[in-house]
Scaffold this motif. Structure first.
Motif, PDB file in Angstrom:
ATOM      1  N   THR A  10       0.854  -1.186   0.000  1.00 15.41           N
ATOM      2  CA  THR A  10       0.000   0.000   0.000  1.00 15.41           C
ATOM      3  C   THR A  10       0.892   1.238   0.000  1.00 15.41           C
ATOM      4  OG1 THR A  10      -1.829  -1.097   1.103  1.00 15.41           O
ATOM      5  CG2 THR A  10      -1.652   1.278   1.416  1.00 15.41           C
ATOM      6  N   SER A  69      -8.427 -10.697   1.281  1.00 11.12           N
ATOM      7  CA  SER A  69      -7.290 -10.173   2.029  1.00 11.12           C
ATOM      8  C   SER A  69      -7.272  -8.650   2.063  1.00 11.12           C
ATOM      9  CB  SER A  69      -5.950 -10.698   1.470  1.00 11.12           C
ATOM     10  OG  SER A  69      -4.960 -10.609   2.461  1.00 11.12           O
ATOM     11  N   GLY A  79       0.422  -1.496   6.395  1.00 10.66           N
ATOM     12  CA  GLY A  79       0.711  -2.796   6.976  1.00 10.66           C
ATOM     13  C   GLY A  79       2.186  -3.138   6.908  1.00 10.66           C
ATOM     14  N   ALA A  80       2.771  -2.935   5.732  1.00 14.18           N
ATOM     15  CA  ALA A  80       4.174  -3.316   5.558  1.00 14.18           C
ATOM     16  C   ALA A  80       5.082  -2.525   6.494  1.00 14.18           C
ATOM     17  CB  ALA A  80       4.606  -3.118   4.111  1.00 14.18           C
ATOM     18  N   ASP A 108       0.487 -10.739  11.754  1.00 15.98           N
ATOM     19  CA  ASP A 108       0.096  -9.906  10.621  1.00 15.98           C
ATOM     20  C   ASP A 108      -1.417  -9.723  10.710  1.00 15.98           C
ATOM     21  OD1 ASP A 108      -0.955  -9.127   8.142  1.00 15.98           O
ATOM     22  OD2 ASP A 108       0.653 -10.079   7.017  1.00 15.98           O
ATOM     23  N   ASN A 155      -4.227  -3.375   9.930  1.00 12.80           N
ATOM     24  CA  ASN A 155      -4.397  -2.562   8.728  1.00 12.80           C
ATOM     25  C   ASN A 155      -5.688  -1.776   8.925  1.00 12.80           C
ATOM     26  OD1 ASN A 155      -2.866  -5.073   7.988  1.00 12.80           O
ATOM     27  ND2 ASN A 155      -2.619  -3.951   6.095  1.00 12.80           N
ATOM     28  N   HIS A 200      -6.817   0.427   7.140  1.00 12.94           N
ATOM     29  CA  HIS A 200      -7.473   0.560   5.849  1.00 12.94           C
ATOM     30  C   HIS A 200      -8.183  -0.726   5.463  1.00 12.94           C
ATOM     31  CE1 HIS A 200      -3.292  -0.499   5.702  1.00 12.94           C
ATOM     32  NE2 HIS A 200      -3.335  -0.893   4.454  1.00 12.94           N
ATOM     33  N   LYS A 201      -8.209  -1.686   6.333  1.00 15.51           N
ATOM     34  CA  LYS A 201      -9.027  -2.877   6.118  1.00 15.51           C
ATOM     35  C   LYS A 201     -10.052  -2.907   7.239  1.00 15.51           C
ATOM     36  CE  LYS A 201      -5.277  -5.038   3.687  1.00 15.51           C
ATOM     37  NZ  LYS A 201      -4.420  -6.158   3.423  1.00 15.51           N
TER      38      LYS A 201
HETATM   39  C1  LIG Z   1      -2.022 -10.663   4.606  1.00 19.99           C
HETATM   40  C2  LIG Z   1      -1.460  -9.305   4.326  1.00 19.99           C
HETATM   41  N1  LIG Z   1      -0.345  -8.901   4.985  1.00 19.99           N
HETATM   42  C3  LIG Z   1       0.200  -7.691   4.784  1.00 19.99           C
HETATM   43  C4  LIG Z   1      -0.340  -6.802   3.887  1.00 19.99           C
HETATM   44  C5  LIG Z   1       0.376  -5.503   3.644  1.00 19.99           C
HETATM   45  O1  LIG Z   1      -0.333  -4.404   4.061  1.00 19.99           O
HETATM   46  P1  LIG Z   1      -0.129  -2.991   3.371  1.00 19.99           P
HETATM   47  O2  LIG Z   1      -0.549  -3.132   1.964  1.00 19.99           O
HETATM   48  O3  LIG Z   1      -0.987  -2.082   4.149  1.00 19.99           O
HETATM   49  O4  LIG Z   1       1.305  -2.617   3.477  1.00 19.99           O
HETATM   50  C6  LIG Z   1      -1.513  -7.165   3.188  1.00 19.99           C
HETATM   51  C7  LIG Z   1      -2.209  -6.247   2.280  1.00 19.99           C
HETATM   52  O5  LIG Z   1      -2.036  -6.010   1.185  1.00 19.99           O
HETATM   53  C8  LIG Z   1      -2.070  -8.436   3.405  1.00 19.99           C
HETATM   54  O6  LIG Z   1      -3.162  -8.829   2.748  1.00 19.99           O
END
Ligand SMILES: Cc1ncc(COP(=O)(O)O)c(C=O)c1O
Lengths: 466, 484
Positions: free
Chosen positions: A333, B70, B131-132, B237, B261, B263-264
């Protein structure tokens, strides 16, 4: 239960289809010992009318002060159309454009954004954004280490005129990969980075030199000299640039003989409100030869099976969802919606509009400096030209000035001592195009009166040297 | 047409920049730009029309059912946006003194407290911007923790093969080697393989629960014990938190550090690729290492917690306070839901997923893990269709676009062939789910009777399938005519 549409009948019939007696039963694979209790720390729910009242009160409590603070976030005019369009549901509530045929709006917009950023920085290619300016610099450092094949050192020269929070962020992000950030001190008279300060590294293996223009003090660096020095050493050049200033100042791609190799920076001045610090976006551009080392998403133009032009994510073999542990970065993201705002913003202003904004920022900053240094207790710290902010030294305790100004709902600037202990009672002041002559006069008047009270009260003051 | 192609020399949106040019004669000429950057010269109406039309080429939650596994594409309440964009919040400079930001800081502090409660963690930091970055924060803290204990022989992070790509990429950014753990036939982590892999070199494990396979990891307590006994830590995660919100707390499952997250699970918009927010919760032992800034409260005033109080902090991850405006939207959402609403998110997300799974199974589709409950999502595998009809998951996905549904996630997780990862979320009506099932049934019939309809899909979008090879080979990343 604000956003769940199910009626009791729905639930009953859906459970019958599933063959379950209750929703509870659907969780029977979860060990009982793990089931959650009451969540007593979460307050009762609110309807929209109630939350609106609460948020209005809190927003008003923050007072909307008159802002003379910069230091990495800037108070610019944002055309009404920017956020009207950006928050259209079709942009706002779409996901990353993985299904290209259902995302041509976002994809074409990113391609236009990449073009605009490449134009603004004077480089060949741009990615689709990183999180913010600070983390963007960290990614640029990692990228430079990968891209500089001649260098084996993993050493980066980073002047202390680079934003202190950018340096801290970069340290946090790169330090586990054994990259060494070597700080280069600034010239106390000019507030810039001198070629002499780099001399001691001559002949050494350096992966890259970071140059911020304008630098954290608002001062203009000798970018040509610094860039040519780095290239002569076999180091790459990472330019950290302010996007508004680039419409007026020589862009990174034109620094020195060969131009900076990577440009990055904070995109906030392009249509993004200050908003307490985010979301903003980090931009990153580079020379074509390094594109495969770039982190983040990139959009390419291609054709469909009927030869109709279309846009798609490309070079995905750099990214985590394909390369996993061998990816150029873990970023997934990014800051898409802010890129949307910035693209609309740049389209509305155009090159001429951005240049006029940059000119007005500079002219207002000069007016501000003139107005404030009219007091004999305030003087500029650095002698070199600046863009839209610069450091002023007060000959009385800064705290005694800041608090009363805050009480008049003025944000007078950023106190530098917390990051530069040698710069006691020094304020980094900024004026953008949105500050009027009347705003500046108000600041100067209040300051004059506060200083008068302070000096009359017998505070320890030392008038500036003649 | 590109915005650049509508450009006309001498035209601009006159209302949007100062009327006069200002004096800049004190800036040395050799520092000034000598060329004109190729930005569009267009009127305000041209710009508004162009970008409005572009928006109409997108699928979005506001316009289509978007069951992207996801990704938790649930309704993004409009109030969250309107209220986060109140002028008082937008005008807040990130470095303004605490006394001039009590309203903003109160929201941030309250959200920290709510997130602590729903995750069962000791403390929460809100700076990570997605998330990352939350993953990075967590793994960097795990590293700092081992280092602080003089435990520097730990060089490996364990990652199940079903994990999202950000997990292994993050571990490497933190200087670790990655060891993959296989999944068993039921979709759980292969416990025997895990036992083999754990050792004194293990720094920790990164797990998603429910996993990206759409099933709950049933032996999570055993896994936690195994890792902890070896001296490793557990990273959660939280991308799939929607499945268990109000049901199970990662802290109670034994996790030491988690990201969410927002945003989820907390319904902040995806914005065509971001911004997100990835706050991180920690157990007691990791608290000293949390990144700054964090908001504190002394019973009267809200304030920033500084390095002086947290000398072991891993440091800073953004210039200011992460994605504050996203956090604000999540806060508004959380307050509207409240305790009651929080409990029901997982209930209805799970109900919708199991209903959809039951109906698709009845319609003849194969699910990847029959006999398991769906969580908030589940996987349909089209392996049979691929073998018998030569129709792939990609073909199904593209044909769904013609039926005006966004496609589910395809080809992730990598270990299930021809997979569709389907996540309906709790905000969809039963009618919408039924319509999706009808579309899937009709596409299956098309696959049998007129497969070219799928092979050539989509037929109704602004473009048909794009030449991706050409996109990567003949790179065109910026329009060459811009500077003319
Ligand atoms: C299982 C999972 N882990 C991690 C992420 C990473 O999150 P982000 O895209 O907010 O960095 C995602 C989303 O894309 C995800 O589906």
């Amino acid at each position: 239960m604000p956003f769940i549409p199910h009626s009791e009948t729905d639930v009953r019939e859906m459970l019958a289809t599933i063959g379950s007696d209750s929703i509870e039963e659907l969780f029977d694979e979860i060990p009982d010992s793990l089931r959650t209790g009451k969540l007593s720390g979460v307050p009762e729910g609110m309807i929209e009318q109630e939350i609106t009242r609460l948020m209005m009160q809190r927003a008003e409590a923050d007072g909307r002060p008159l802002c003379f603070m910069g230091a990495g976030a800037y108070d610019h005019h944002i055309p009404a159309a920017v956020w009207e369009i950006t928050t259209r549901g079709e942009f706002y509530s779409a996901y990353t454009p993985y299904q290209a045929e259902a995302s041509q709006g976002t994809l074409q917009l990113i391609y236009e954004y990449q073009t605009m950023m490449a134009q603004l920085t004077g480089l060949d290619v741009s990615n689709a954004s990183l999180y913010d300016g600070a983390s963007g610099l960290a990614e640029a450092v990692l990228m430079a280490v990968r891209a500089n094949r001649k260098s084996k050192s993993r050493r980066i020269l980073i002047p202390t005129t680079v934003h202190p929070y950018y340096r801290q962020t970069t340290h946090t992000i790169v330090n586990n990969q054994k990259i060494e950030l070597v700080e280069v001190p600034y010239c106390p008279e000019g507030g810039n980075t001198l070629a002499e300060a780099l001399k001691q590294y001559e002949g050494e293996d350096i992966a890259a030199l970071v140059i911020q223009q304008p630098n954290f003090f608002g001062i203009l660096e000798d970018v040509d000299i610094l860039t040519d020095w780095a290239h002569a050493q076999g180091a790459l050049v990472i330019g950290v640039a302010n996007p508004i200033a680039m419409a007026l100042l020589k862009p990174p791609g034109a620094w020195g003989v060969k131009g900076a190799d990577i440009a990055c920076g904070e995109g906030q001045p392009l249509g993004v409100p200050m908003m307490g610090g985010g979301p903003y976006f980090g931009f990153m551009c580079c020379k074509q030869e390094f594109v495969r080392q770039m982190p983040g998403r990139i959009v390419g133009r291609t054709v469909d099976r009927d030869d109709v032009v279309g846009y798609t994510l490309t070079l995905q073999a750099r990214e985590q969802h394909i390369r996993r542990s061998k990816a150029t970065s873990n970023i997934c993201t990014n800051q898409g919606l802010l890129v949307t705002a910035a693209t609309i913003h740049m389209s509305l202003l155009g090159a001429e509009g951005l240049k006029r904004v940059a000119q007005a920022c500079h002219a207002n900053a000069r007016k501000l400096v003139d107005a404030l240094t009219a007091s004999e207790y305030v003087e500029p710290v650095f002698k070199r030209p600046y863009f839209h902010e610069t450091a002023l030294r007060f000959s009385l305790p800064l705290d005694n000035v800041m608090r009363p100004l805050n009480a008049h709902n003025i944000l007078p600037g950023y106190a530098l001592q917390q990051d530069y202990p040698e710069l006691a009672d020094t304020l980094l002041v900024c004026a953008t195009e949105t500050r009027t002559d009347a705003d500046i006069e108000m600041y100067a008047d209040h300051l004059g009166r506060i200083i008068k009270t302070q000096t009359a009260a017998g505070c320890p003051v030392k008038p500036k040297m003649a | 047409m590109l915005i650049f192609e509508q450009s006309h020399v001498g035209r601009r949106a006159l209302a949007q920049a100062p009327m006069q040019e200002a004096d800049i004669s004190d800036i040395p000429a050799d520092m000034l730009r000598t060329d004109v950057p190729g930005l569009p010269s267009t009127s305000e109406l041209q710009v508004v029309r162009h970008f409005t039309r572009l928006s109409q080429k997108n699928f979005s939650i506001d316009t289509q059912f978007y069951p992207l596994g996801s990704c938790t594409m649930k309704y993004n309440p409009r109030a969250c946006n309107t209220l986060a964009m109140l002028p008082g919040f937008l005008a807040r400079h990130p470095l303004a003194p605490e006394s001039m930001g009590q309203g903003f800081l109160a929201c941030m502090y309250d959200l920290q407290e709510i997130l602590k409660e729903v995750t069962g963690m000791q403390a929460v930091t809100m700076t990570p911007m997605a998330g990352a970055q939350g993953e990075f924060t967590g793994v960097a803290m795990i590293r700092a923790y081992h280092d602080a204990n003089g435990d520097s022989e730990r060089t490996e992070i364990l990652v199940p093969d079903a994990a999202h790509g950000t997990n292994p990429a993050t571990a490497v950014m933190c200087g670790y080697k990655v060891r993959e753990i296989p999944t068993d036939a039921q979709g759980d982590v292969d416990l025997e393989a895990l036992k083999q892999a754990v050792g004194p070199q293990t720094a920790g494990i990164m797990l998603t629960n429910p996993s990206t396979l759409g099933v709950f990891e049933r032996r999570i307590e055993e896994i936690a014990a195994l890792i902890h006994e070896a001296g490793g830590l557990l990273y959660y995660d939280g991308a799939n938190l929607n499945a268990i919100l109000g049901k199970v707390r990662p802290g109670d499952m034994g996790f030491d550090v988690i990201h969410m997250n927002l945003h989820k699970t907390f319904s902040t918009p995806h914005g065509g690729g971001g911004p997100g927010a990835g706050p991180v919760g920690v157990s007691k032992r990791l608290e000293p290492f949390m990144p700054l800034p964090i908001v504190g409260y002394d019973g009267d005033q809200y304030y920033w917690i500084t390095e002086a109080v947290r000398p072991q902090s891993i440091g800073r991850l953004s210039a200011f306070m992460g994605n504050a405006g996203v956090l604000m939207r999540a806060y508004i959402y959380a307050r509207m839901l409240g305790r009651e609403g929080m409990h029901r998110v997982a209930d209805y997300a799970t109900l919708n997923a199991n209903y959809l799974m039951a109906r698709l199974t009845a319609a003849g589709f194969d699910v990847a893990f029959p006999g398991r409950r769906a969580t908030h999502e589940f996987i349909v595998t089209l392996k049979r269709q691929q073998k018998e009809l030569g129709i792939t998951a990609m073909d199904f996905a593209k044909r769904l676009l013609d039926y005006n549904f966004h496609a589910p996630t395809t080809y992730f997780p990598l270990l299930v062939p021809e997979c569709l990862l389907i996540e309906p979320t709790e905000t969809e009506t039963r009618e919408e789910l039924d319509a999706f099932v009808e579309a899937m049934i009709r596409i299956q019939q098309e696959a049998e009777n007129s497969p070219e309809l799928l092979k050539e899909a989509p037929h109704t979008r602004p473009v048909r399938r794009l030449d991706e090879v050409r996109a990567a080979k003949q790179l065109d990343l910026a329009w060459s005519g811009a500077a003319e």
